[in-house]
Design a protein around this motif. Structure first.
Motif, PDB file in Angstrom:
ATOM      1  N   TYR A 175       0.836  -1.197   0.000  1.00 57.02           N
ATOM      2  CA  TYR A 175       0.000   0.000   0.000  1.00 57.02           C
ATOM      3  C   TYR A 175       0.877   1.256   0.000  1.00 57.02           C
ATOM      4  CZ  TYR A 175      -3.798   3.176   1.223  1.00 57.02           C
ATOM      5  OH  TYR A 175      -4.717   4.197   1.208  1.00 57.02           O
ATOM      6  N   ALA A 176       1.952   1.238   0.822  1.00 56.76           N
ATOM      7  CA  ALA A 176       2.868   2.373   0.871  1.00 56.76           C
ATOM      8  C   ALA A 176       3.608   2.550  -0.452  1.00 56.76           C
ATOM      9  CB  ALA A 176       3.880   2.175   2.003  1.00 56.76           C
ATOM     10  N   ALA A 177       3.852   1.431  -1.135  1.00 56.72           N
ATOM     11  CA  ALA A 177       4.566   1.488  -2.415  1.00 56.72           C
ATOM     12  C   ALA A 177       3.642   1.791  -3.589  1.00 56.72           C
ATOM     13  CB  ALA A 177       5.284   0.160  -2.657  1.00 56.72           C
ATOM     14  N   GLY A 178       2.325   1.820  -3.331  1.00 63.06           N
ATOM     15  CA  GLY A 178       1.392   2.182  -4.389  1.00 63.06           C
ATOM     16  C   GLY A 178       0.799   1.027  -5.171  1.00 63.06           C
ATOM     17  N   PHE A 179       0.977  -0.217  -4.687  1.00 62.93           N
ATOM     18  CA  PHE A 179       0.460  -1.382  -5.403  1.00 62.93           C
ATOM     19  C   PHE A 179      -0.846  -1.861  -4.755  1.00 62.93           C
ATOM     20  CE2 PHE A 179       5.114  -1.534  -6.054  1.00 62.93           C
ATOM     21  CZ  PHE A 179       5.128  -1.431  -7.439  1.00 62.93           C
ATOM     22  N   GLY A 180      -1.910  -1.092  -4.998  1.00 63.04           N
ATOM     23  CA  GLY A 180      -3.204  -1.400  -4.401  1.00 63.04           C
ATOM     24  C   GLY A 180      -3.771  -2.732  -4.825  1.00 63.04           C
ATOM     25  N   ARG A 181      -3.576  -3.107  -6.074  1.00 62.47           N
ATOM     26  CA  ARG A 181      -4.137  -4.364  -6.562  1.00 62.47           C
ATOM     27  C   ARG A 181      -3.532  -5.564  -5.829  1.00 62.47           C
ATOM     28  NH1 ARG A 181      -8.323  -6.468  -9.914  1.00 62.47           N
ATOM     29  NH2 ARG A 181      -7.988  -8.704  -9.635  1.00 62.47           N
ATOM     30  N   ARG A 182      -2.263  -5.477  -5.458  1.00 64.41           N
ATOM     31  CA  ARG A 182      -1.637  -6.574  -4.717  1.00 64.41           C
ATOM     32  C   ARG A 182      -2.232  -6.678  -3.309  1.00 64.41           C
ATOM     33  NH1 ARG A 182       2.893  -9.232  -5.931  1.00 64.41           N
ATOM     34  NH2 ARG A 182       3.733  -9.138  -3.804  1.00 64.41           N
ATOM     35  N   VAL A 183      -2.595  -5.542  -2.721  1.00 67.99           N
ATOM     36  CA  VAL A 183      -3.260  -5.577  -1.413  1.00 67.99           C
ATOM     37  C   VAL A 183      -4.617  -6.265  -1.554  1.00 67.99           C
ATOM     38  CG1 VAL A 183      -4.137  -4.201   0.508  1.00 67.99           C
ATOM     39  CG2 VAL A 183      -2.090  -3.455  -0.725  1.00 67.99           C
ATOM     40  N   TYR A 184      -5.337  -5.944  -2.615  1.00 66.99           N
ATOM     41  CA  TYR A 184      -6.648  -6.548  -2.892  1.00 66.99           C
ATOM     42  C   TYR A 184      -6.519  -8.063  -3.053  1.00 66.99           C
ATOM     43  CZ  TYR A 184     -10.907  -7.650  -5.560  1.00 66.99           C
ATOM     44  OH  TYR A 184     -12.086  -8.208  -6.015  1.00 66.99           O
ATOM     45  N   ASP A 185      -5.580  -8.481  -3.869  1.00 59.95           N
ATOM     46  CA  ASP A 185      -5.378  -9.919  -4.100  1.00 59.95           C
ATOM     47  C   ASP A 185      -4.952 -10.636  -2.821  1.00 59.95           C
ATOM     48  OD1 ASP A 185      -6.025  -9.592  -6.763  1.00 59.95           O
ATOM     49  OD2 ASP A 185      -3.941  -9.421  -7.428  1.00 59.95           O
ATOM     50  N   ALA A 186      -4.086  -9.979  -2.054  1.00 62.61           N
ATOM     51  CA  ALA A 186      -3.620 -10.576  -0.805  1.00 62.61           C
ATOM     52  C   ALA A 186      -4.767 -10.727   0.190  1.00 62.61           C
ATOM     53  CB  ALA A 186      -2.516  -9.712  -0.195  1.00 62.61           C
ATOM     54  N   PHE A 187      -5.656  -9.737   0.232  1.00 63.68           N
ATOM     55  CA  PHE A 187      -6.801  -9.785   1.146  1.00 63.68           C
ATOM     56  C   PHE A 187      -7.684 -10.992   0.846  1.00 63.68           C
ATOM     57  CE2 PHE A 187     -11.312  -8.879   1.788  1.00 63.68           C
ATOM     58  CZ  PHE A 187     -11.352  -8.607   3.157  1.00 63.68           C
TER      59      PHE A 187
END
Length: 459
Positions: A296-308
């Protein structure tokens, strides 16, 4: 953190944290098991003092999670020096708080145990057990800070070593002190604080021997408004969750106490079982948290979504399997802790009812953890307050009056189902944003987060 498949990354980070959480939960579970060989009142006392254990942990967890979230974001930005300052500040804050709790707790031990819901027959056991546990408050709370911060920098294995070592010692010492030295319930408490001290020393050694990239030293303490705001802001959801859990446990003990020591003991055993199963879920979530914060801090929102969603799906399957098994073998499981027909009757039904909605906890817990680690403390706090506070407390107070003991047994299941219904709309908006993140500016900047190229190179 930004290139590894999220499923593989979370699993590798979560494996040691799951072990840590399971072993940590085993501390109180082991005490419940061995104390259960004494009598029903002693078993109930472990349930009463469990509220004290939560009190000891509450600030430790708040400062640990708050500093851990901040540290993960600082390391994502390559600010290791400030991360060490955050670690030292958090560590010495919680040591000071623990000393204060020990002093006040020992002075007001009798009214304290009564306040936690102790009956007259349970009180002598609760004072014996709780008075000793209080002695370990400073280093028990500090262990949570060190454990969480080690995980936040990606050293989950080092964190696991400290927790597991202490738990193994506790399991060995429990029967020796309780039965071998004939110390009774005081022996269980003594074994616990000795094993917790060993965990503390092992965790501290990782920082002293520079196995960690972070440093703990008094000179690194930073009395700065921004530092306290970051630590406390991110940690407040955990504080709220633990605080209402204390209140909920007190109300549960008080309501159950009306129906005798067997009711207190039965509900206490069920809580240990659910805690043990839930600790594995929390451990898995702790593998998800640094992934969420860093990306999230690095700007990769989609990876946060997939990880969730990977974390939610995996957690739900796990809870479904174990909830089914616990539901089928409920009487046998309760009997392991206390072979009292009344305790078994009360506990078995309560356990089965909780197993019906327990799988919903995966979505609830992962949503709360995501909000904490991506810097949304308001949503995290609301969700944290719901399960054990805004929902559970009024439910158990109403149902205990309307349905009596049956209402107490079904209150947690109803609370879990209701909290799930709150979590779904609360999380939906954030997930939508993460799934479709803001487009890059022409300069390669993500609004408020800097250069994606720089983030990628740093990661």
């Amino acid at each position: 953190m930004t290139t590894e498949p999220v499923s593989k990354l979370i699993t590798s980070l979560a494996t040691p944290t799951i072990m840590s959480m399971l072993v940590s939960a085993f501390y109180n579970t082991a005490d419940t098991y061995f104390v259960g060989k004494i009598n029903t009142s002693a078993t109930g006392a472990v349930g009463i003092v469990f509220s004290l254990m939560i009190i000891i942990q509450v600030v430790g967890i708040m400062i640990g999670v708050g500093s851990g979230s901040y540290i993960a974001r600082l390391l994502g930005k390559r600010q290791a020096d400030r991360a060490s300052r955050a670690t030292s500040t958090a560590f010495f804050m919680v040591i000071a708080w623990g000393i204060g709790l020990t002093v006040l707790g020992e002075i007001f031990l009798d009214p304290f145990m009564r306040l936690l819901g102790s009956t007259e027959t349970i009180l002598p056991y609760a004072k014996s057990y709780g008075g000793i546990i209080l002695l370990g408050a400073p280093y028990m709370a500090a262990s949570f800070v060190m454990n969480t911060n080690l995980r936040s920098e990606g050293n989950a294995l080092l964190a696991m070593i400290g927790i597991v070592s202490g738990a193994v010692v506790n399991i060995i010492l429990d029967p020796i002190f309780i039965f071998g030295f004939r110390m009774g319930i005081a022996g269980a408490a003594t074994a616990t604080i000795i094993s917790q001290l060993i965990s503390f020393l092992i965790l501290l050694s990782h920082y002293i021997r520079r196995r960690s990239t972070l440093r703990i030293h008094p000179k690194n303490i930073l009395f700065e408004k921004e530092m306290f705001r970051e630590i406390l802001g991110s940690g407040l959801p955990s504080f709220f969750r633990q605080s209402v859990a204390i209140l909920a446990a007190i109300i549960l003990n008080t309501c159950a106490g009306v129906y005798g020591d067997a009711a207190v003991a039965g509900m206490s055993v069920v809580n240990r079982i659910i805690l043990f199963l839930g600790s594995a879920l929390i451990g898995f979530g702790q593998g998800f948290q640094p992934v969420a914060a860093f990306n999230y801090a690095a700007g990769f929102g989609r990876r946060v979504y997939d990880a969730f969603w990977f974390a939610v799906k995996t957690g739900t399957v796990f809870l479904l399997i174990f909830s089914t098994a616990a539901c089928i073998f409920a009487p046998q499981i309760i009997r392991l802790f206390r072979n009292d027909p009344e305790v078994i009757r009360i506990g078995a039904l309560a356990l089965r009812l909780q197993c019906v909605t327990f799988p919903f906890s995966a979505f609830i817990v992962m949503s709360n953890m995501m909000f904490q680690y991506i810097g949304k403390p308001a949503k995290a706090s609301l969700l944290a307050l719901s399960r054990q506070g805004l929902v559970f407390i009024p439910v158990i107070m109403i149902l205990s009056q309307v349905l009596g003991l049956r209402g107490i047994q079904m209150s947690q299941a109803l609370s879990d189902g209701t909290t799930f219904l709150i979590a779904v709309p609360l999380t939906a908006g954030t997930l939508k944003v993460l799934k479709n993140p803001e487009p890059l500016h022409e300069t390669g900047e993500i609004p408020g987060r800097g250069s994606l190229r720089d983030c990628t190179q740093n990661a």
